[in-house]
Design a protein around this motif. Structure first.
Motif, mmCIF file in Angstrom:
data_model
loop_
_atom_site.group_PDB
_atom_site.id
_atom_site.type_symbol
_atom_site.label_atom_id
_atom_site.label_comp_id
_atom_site.label_asym_id
_atom_site.label_seq_id
_atom_site.Cartn_x
_atom_site.Cartn_y
_atom_site.Cartn_z
ATOM 1 N N LYS A 62 0.838 -1.201 0.000
ATOM 2 C CA LYS A 62 0.000 0.000 0.000
ATOM 3 C C LYS A 62 0.870 1.247 0.000
ATOM 4 O O LYS A 62 0.593 2.221 -0.725
ATOM 5 C CB LYS A 62 -0.902 -0.026 1.228
ATOM 6 N N ALA A 63 1.931 1.230 0.807
ATOM 7 C CA ALA A 63 2.812 2.388 0.875
ATOM 8 C C ALA A 63 3.551 2.593 -0.442
ATOM 9 O O ALA A 63 3.829 3.729 -0.831
ATOM 10 C CB ALA A 63 3.802 2.214 2.024
ATOM 11 N N ALA A 64 3.878 1.528 -1.116
ATOM 12 C CA ALA A 64 4.654 1.633 -2.351
ATOM 13 C C ALA A 64 3.787 1.978 -3.556
ATOM 14 O O ALA A 64 4.250 2.658 -4.472
ATOM 15 C CB ALA A 64 5.404 0.325 -2.607
ATOM 16 N N THR A 65 2.552 1.521 -3.595
ATOM 17 C CA THR A 65 1.712 1.673 -4.796
ATOM 18 C C THR A 65 0.436 2.448 -4.565
ATOM 19 O O THR A 65 -0.206 2.886 -5.525
ATOM 20 C CB THR A 65 1.331 0.287 -5.355
ATOM 21 N N GLY A 66 0.011 2.570 -3.317
ATOM 22 C CA GLY A 66 -1.266 3.214 -3.049
ATOM 23 C C GLY A 66 -2.449 2.303 -3.271
ATOM 24 O O GLY A 66 -3.598 2.749 -3.225
ATOM 25 N N ARG A 67 -2.225 1.021 -3.507
ATOM 26 C CA ARG A 67 -3.300 0.060 -3.762
ATOM 27 C C ARG A 67 -3.288 -1.014 -2.697
ATOM 28 O O ARG A 67 -2.246 -1.298 -2.081
ATOM 29 C CB ARG A 67 -3.120 -0.619 -5.129
ATOM 30 N N ASP A 68 -4.434 -1.662 -2.529
ATOM 31 C CA ASP A 68 -4.545 -2.760 -1.575
ATOM 32 C C ASP A 68 -4.068 -4.059 -2.207
ATOM 33 O O ASP A 68 -4.434 -4.387 -3.346
ATOM 34 C CB ASP A 68 -5.996 -2.916 -1.119
ATOM 35 N N LEU A 69 -3.247 -4.812 -1.452
ATOM 36 C CA LEU A 69 -2.806 -6.137 -1.853
ATOM 37 C C LEU A 69 -3.448 -7.154 -0.909
ATOM 38 O O LEU A 69 -3.360 -7.013 0.306
ATOM 39 C CB LEU A 69 -1.281 -6.240 -1.778
ATOM 40 N N THR A 70 -4.117 -8.137 -1.491
ATOM 41 C CA THR A 70 -4.754 -9.175 -0.671
ATOM 42 C C THR A 70 -4.164 -10.524 -1.020
ATOM 43 O O THR A 70 -3.962 -10.845 -2.202
ATOM 44 C CB THR A 70 -6.283 -9.195 -0.910
ATOM 45 N N ILE A 71 -3.848 -11.310 0.044
ATOM 46 C CA ILE A 71 -3.352 -12.677 -0.125
ATOM 47 C C ILE A 71 -4.333 -13.572 0.614
ATOM 48 O O ILE A 71 -4.301 -13.691 1.835
ATOM 49 C CB ILE A 71 -1.930 -12.840 0.437
ATOM 50 N N ASP A 72 -5.252 -14.152 -0.151
ATOM 51 C CA ASP A 72 -6.291 -14.975 0.454
ATOM 52 C C ASP A 72 -5.821 -16.398 0.717
ATOM 53 O O ASP A 72 -6.456 -17.138 1.468
ATOM 54 C CB ASP A 72 -7.528 -14.995 -0.442
ATOM 55 N N GLY A 73 -4.720 -16.803 0.091
ATOM 56 C CA GLY A 73 -4.181 -18.143 0.305
ATOM 57 C C GLY A 73 -2.994 -18.118 1.258
ATOM 58 O O GLY A 73 -2.790 -17.169 2.024
ATOM 59 N N ASP A 74 -2.181 -19.177 1.207
ATOM 60 C CA ASP A 74 -1.025 -19.315 2.088
ATOM 61 C C ASP A 74 0.214 -18.689 1.471
ATOM 62 O O ASP A 74 0.350 -18.606 0.238
ATOM 63 C CB ASP A 74 -0.753 -20.785 2.391
ATOM 64 N N ILE A 75 1.158 -18.288 2.360
ATOM 65 C CA ILE A 75 2.481 -17.817 1.954
ATOM 66 C C ILE A 75 3.506 -18.809 2.506
ATOM 67 O O ILE A 75 3.454 -19.182 3.690
ATOM 68 C CB ILE A 75 2.773 -16.407 2.506
ATOM 69 N N ARG A 76 4.441 -19.198 1.642
ATOM 70 C CA ARG A 76 5.454 -20.163 2.081
ATOM 71 C C ARG A 76 6.804 -19.750 1.532
ATOM 72 O O ARG A 76 6.934 -19.474 0.322
ATOM 73 C CB ARG A 76 5.085 -21.564 1.595
ATOM 74 N N ILE A 77 7.828 -19.686 2.426
ATOM 75 C CA ILE A 77 9.199 -19.368 2.029
ATOM 76 C C ILE A 77 10.108 -20.512 2.496
ATOM 77 O O ILE A 77 10.070 -20.903 3.661
ATOM 78 C CB ILE A 77 9.663 -18.040 2.642
ATOM 79 N N THR A 78 10.901 -21.023 1.557
ATOM 80 C CA THR A 78 11.823 -22.117 1.875
ATOM 81 C C THR A 78 13.204 -21.793 1.352
ATOM 82 O O THR A 78 13.372 -20.953 0.453
ATOM 83 C CB THR A 78 11.336 -23.448 1.255
ATOM 84 N N TRP B 181 -2.581 1.531 -14.637
ATOM 85 C CA TRP B 181 -1.216 1.036 -14.429
ATOM 86 C C TRP B 181 -0.257 2.170 -14.023
ATOM 87 O O TRP B 181 0.945 1.961 -13.940
ATOM 88 C CB TRP B 181 -0.708 0.336 -15.690
ATOM 89 N N ASP B 182 -0.800 3.349 -13.785
ATOM 90 C CA ASP B 182 0.028 4.466 -13.333
ATOM 91 C C ASP B 182 0.092 4.423 -11.800
ATOM 92 O O ASP B 182 -0.910 4.638 -11.118
ATOM 93 C CB ASP B 182 -0.586 5.783 -13.805
ATOM 94 N N PHE B 183 1.288 4.143 -11.250
ATOM 95 C CA PHE B 183 1.468 3.993 -9.797
ATOM 96 C C PHE B 183 2.167 5.201 -9.179
ATOM 97 O O PHE B 183 2.787 5.100 -8.141
ATOM 98 C CB PHE B 183 2.274 2.723 -9.488
ATOM 99 N N THR B 184 2.103 6.367 -9.819
ATOM 100 C CA THR B 184 2.773 7.556 -9.288
ATOM 101 C C THR B 184 2.124 7.961 -7.970
ATOM 102 O O THR B 184 0.914 8.160 -7.891
ATOM 103 C CB THR B 184 2.670 8.717 -10.291
#
Length: 825
Positions: free
Chosen positions: A40-56, A125-128
């Motif tokens: 949100k801070a970088a683009t001004g848009r909401d990001l939603t992750i409805d599934g799982d996040i996994r880092i390996t 697509w303008d993220f200014t």
């Protein structure tokens, strides 16, 4: 010492285990809110992750996220700009130890991307983002150019803007898109484009190339394949480039190959373009969604040319276009200034239209259905259809016609030889320019068989949402008979010296509703026609004309055996009347049916409407000069209104008719049909008609007839008066034509009976003056039998009354009479 060494090794292993295994033990889903806040801070848009996040980390560093959404801007058609089923990023661990980043895989599964230009010009697509809290943003807001007050020392550029020399190299082994879709919406232009079934793979050896990609997609319902290769950027300025496209349904292929140069200045492409396919019709359907197409478009096609393109424009030289065995050469150039300017020049050596027109209709494969854009709530319209609007009645209305006013273009097209109907059309030329929303046709000309030249020029513009052409046409034909024969016209047996030369000139105005020709000047042989013509092009066929023909000699166009004869044809004897007691109702019914059949020819006038004013100054027929033939009338709504039909001079006679003929679909009916005519000496008129009168026409002196007719055409009610040989005859009543029958009242008057008898060929000279003739009677009958009733009047000094019967049904005429007279001296 060993214990210390083992301790250090154990600590290193423990730290390594923590680094390699620890990330897999962390519940990254707990950090969704923090990740969304950073986005949100970088683009001004909401990001939603409805599934799982996994880092390996083992066996390779990887990031996997499922059911990811990225919000759209306000007022957009779809609530989300991007929706992913899953995102997967894997990095090779080995190269990391050497300071290199090698991305093994970036995998996007079922990405749904919405790109949109809103009516107010915003692009999603303008993220200014303006950070009003930062001093830099405040300075920019105060001075958009970033200028500082005088005397302020320049701020040195941040060191991080210059990439360090030891920056690690980045390599992308595989960027994969699985079953993606892309929707582009332009609210300003009212267009919607959709690409589905995107399956692609991209590879990059480094951030400076080379880059390679291949895949497939479905655009406008047609499956496409592509391969693109971008070489390594050389000295930051030049890069080789190639692109191959294929239409899977018809083996259509296109290739663009060349070099991009001056990347740091004004980028420019230099290379070649090639395209070929088995069937142009399939490509036309894929590119423009065309409907039914002519058969010649089902032939193989090819395009090839040398291209130079930049942001300022493009040029294609050595252009070669092939369709079947036809080749066109030329060039295309475009200047992309404030007002774009496009120039097209094409030359064709030979076209065989006979071969093309004999080909069966093109059958291009139907496109696949692509459904609607997810999240839009609306079905994506077919791009092949013209944008429409719905009126009060709910019916779709076509978009108003308009020519672009913000673009200039010119077209020069030449075909040296065109074969049609077995003959050759030469030097076909079209020169046209588009400017200011109008198309100016400066030349549209050709040479037809038979030594004929055709030229058209004018302007095409939009008029109240409809195309309109205003221009002029010139046609010159030295052998009209050859042209008519070439066009398949079945000519009657006209003498060979006629239908030779034709010239035509006039102004033309054409719209989808009508074609109008004014200032017409048509000359055929020695006849000249001037005036104007209007033809309706929609709905019921109709035309209007106001023309003047100076002279025409019909005798010169009639074959000798078809010339009219001087002998009068005997009237066909009427059929036997049958039983005299047959009921009148039955006779009327039979007569009406016979009349309806006999009048069937009038029904041809139901097929069209017309408004005609025609004037023939001189008409020569049967070696007789007919002067000033005029017709002024309107044919409309099953009715013929004759305002004037007249002949000023015909063999010493004249005639005038006006009135209405209604009910052309059944039995025509006369309404107030008025007529008059006559002449001083009708000798030539009777000779022209091939009639041998019982009395020499010159004995009749001046003949004049005037009257009115009403009722069915086969049985009108007449009211007429005849003046001949100084006698006056009046007739009122019904004159039936089918079958012939009279039921009229008849009057005859003359002031000098002997003179009337001498005019009728009876040389009677009484000793004393007898006086005149004044009789009246009712006349009924048919051509075989006439009944005179209520006969009364005076013949000279003698009065009479009674009745009489005249029979013409025997070899010798006969009559009976029952008369009462006064004194006969």
């Amino acid at each position: 010492m060993k214990k210390v060494l083992f301790g250090i090794v154990g600590l290193v292993l423990l730290l390594a285990a923590a680094v390699l295994v620890g990330p897999g033990l962390i519940d990254w889903n707990a950090y969704k809110a923090e990740i969304a806040a950073q986005a949100k801070a970088a683009t001004g848009r909401d990001l939603t992750i409805d599934g799982d996040i996994r880092i390996t980390v083992l066996p390779a560093p990887a990031l996997v996220a499922s059911d990811v959404g990225f919000a759209n801007i306000e007022s957009a058609s779809a609530p989300e700009m991007i929706r992913l089923k899953s995102l997967e990023i894997r990095i090779a661990p080995g190269p990391l130890l050497g300071g290199q980043i090698e991305v093994e895989t970036i995998r996007l599964v079922e990405p749904k991307i919405e790109l949109e230009v809103l009516a107010d010009g915003r692009r999603n697509w303008d993220f200014t983002i303006r950070d009003e809290a930062s001093p830099a943003a405040a300075a920019t807001a105060t001075d958009p150019a970033g200028a500082k007050p005088a005397g302020t020392p320049a701020t040195p550029a941040p060191e991080q803007e210059t990439a360090p020399a030891s920056a690690p190299s980045v390599r992308l082994d595989s960027f994969v898109i699985v079953n993606g879709s892309l929707v582009y919406r332009d609210a300003k232009g009212g267009t919607v484009e959709r690409i589905d079934g995107i399956n692609a793979e991209i590879a990059a050896a480094s951030l400076s190339g080379p880059f390679d990609s291949a895949g497939r997609l479905v655009a406008r319902g047609y499956p496409l394949t592509y391969e693109v290769s971008i070489g390594q950027i050389i000295h930051g300025r030049t890069v080789p480039f190639s692109l191959n496209l294929g239409l899977a349904t018809d083996e259509t292929k296109a290739q663009v190959a060349g070099t991009l140069v001056s990347l740091t200045e004004v980028p420019k492409f230099k290379g070649t373009v090639k395209a070929e396919g088995k069937q142009l019709a399939a490509f036309a359907r894929a590119a423009a969604g065309a409907g039914p197409l002519p058969g010649f478009l089902a032939q193989p096609f090819s395009v090839e040319g040398a291209v130079v393109a930049s942001a300022a424009g493009a040029e294609v030289k050595d252009l070669v276009i092939g369709l079947g065995d036809v080749k066109a050469t030329g060039s295309v150039s475009a200047k992309l200034d404030k007002t774009p300017d496009i120039t097209v020049q094409l030359g064709i050596n030979r076209i065989d239209l006979d071969k093309w027109l004999a080909m069966p209709p093109a059958r291009a494969p139907a496109p696949k259905s692509t459904g609607s854009a997810k999240g839009s709530g609306k079905t994506t319209p077919s791009p092949a259809k013209t944008k429409t609007k719905t009126g009060d009645g709910g019916a779709a209305q076509p978009a108003p016609f308009a020519l672009p006013a913000d673009i200039n273009a010119s077209l020069k097209l030449a075909a040296e030889v065109v074969t049609y109907r077995g003959e050759v059309i030469r030097q076909a030329r079209l020169n046209a320019e588009l400017a200011g929303g109008e198309v100016t046709i400066s030349q549209l000309s050709t040479q037809l068989p038979g030594g004929s030249d055709v030229a058209v020029f004018g302007v095409i513009a939009a008029d109240k949402g409809q195309p309109r052409f205003d221009g002029e046409a010139e046609i010159s034909v030295s052998n009209l008979r050859a042209i008519l024969g070439w066009l398949g016209t079945d000519l009657p047996r006209i003498p060979s010296g006629r239908l030779r030369r034709l010239t035509l000139a006039g102004k033309i105005t054409a719209t989808p509703e009508q074609l109008q020709a004014t200032d017409l000047d048509l000359q055929v042989d020695s006849s000249r026609l001037t005036g104007g013509l209007t033809v309706a092009l929609q709905g019921r066929p109709s035309f209007g004309a106001d023309v003047v023909l100076d002279r025409i000699n019909l005798d010169a166009y009639l074959p000798p055996e078809a010339a009219p004869t001087t002998e009068a044809k005997p009237a066909k004897a009427p059929a036997a009347s049958g039983d005299a007691k047959k009921s009148p109702a039955t006779k009327t019914s039979t007569a009406a049916e016979d009349a309806r059949d006999a009048m069937a020819g009038w029904r041809l006038l139901q097929a069209f409407d017309a408004n005609l004013k025609a004037h023939i100054k001189t008409l020569v027929f049967h070696q007789t000069s007919i002067k000033d033939v005029v017709f002024d009338g309107t044919l409309f709504d099953d009715k013929l209104e004759i305002r004037r039909a007249s002949i000023a001079k015909l063999a010493g006679a004249s005639a005038l008719i006006s009135g209405t003929l209604a009910g052309l679909g059944g039995i025509p009916e006369l309404k107030n049909l008025q007529f008059e005519g006559g002449g001083r000496d009708l000798t030539r008129l009777f000779a022209m008609a091939g009639i041998e009168p019982p009395v020499p026409p010159k004995n009749l002196g001046t003949v004049a007839i005037k009257g009115r007719a009403d009722g069915p055409l086969y049985k009108p009610v007449l009211d007429l008066s005849l003046r001949a040989a100084e006698a006056r005859v009046g007739l009122k009543g019904t004159v039936a034509l089918l079958p012939p029958r009279l039921d009229v009242s008849l009057t005859a008057r003359h002031k000098d009976l002997p003179r009337l008898m001498r005019a009728l060929g009876i040389d009677y000279r009484p000793a004393k003056r007898l006086g005149g003739l004044d009789i009246a009677t009712n006349l009924k009958g048919d051509p075989s039998l006439l009944f005179f009733s209520d006969l009364k009047g005076t013949v000279g000094p003698v009065t009479l009354d009674g009745k009489a019967t005249v029979g013409l049904d025997r070899p010798r005429p006969w009559f009976t009479a029952d008369l009462n007279t006064g004194d006969i001296v």
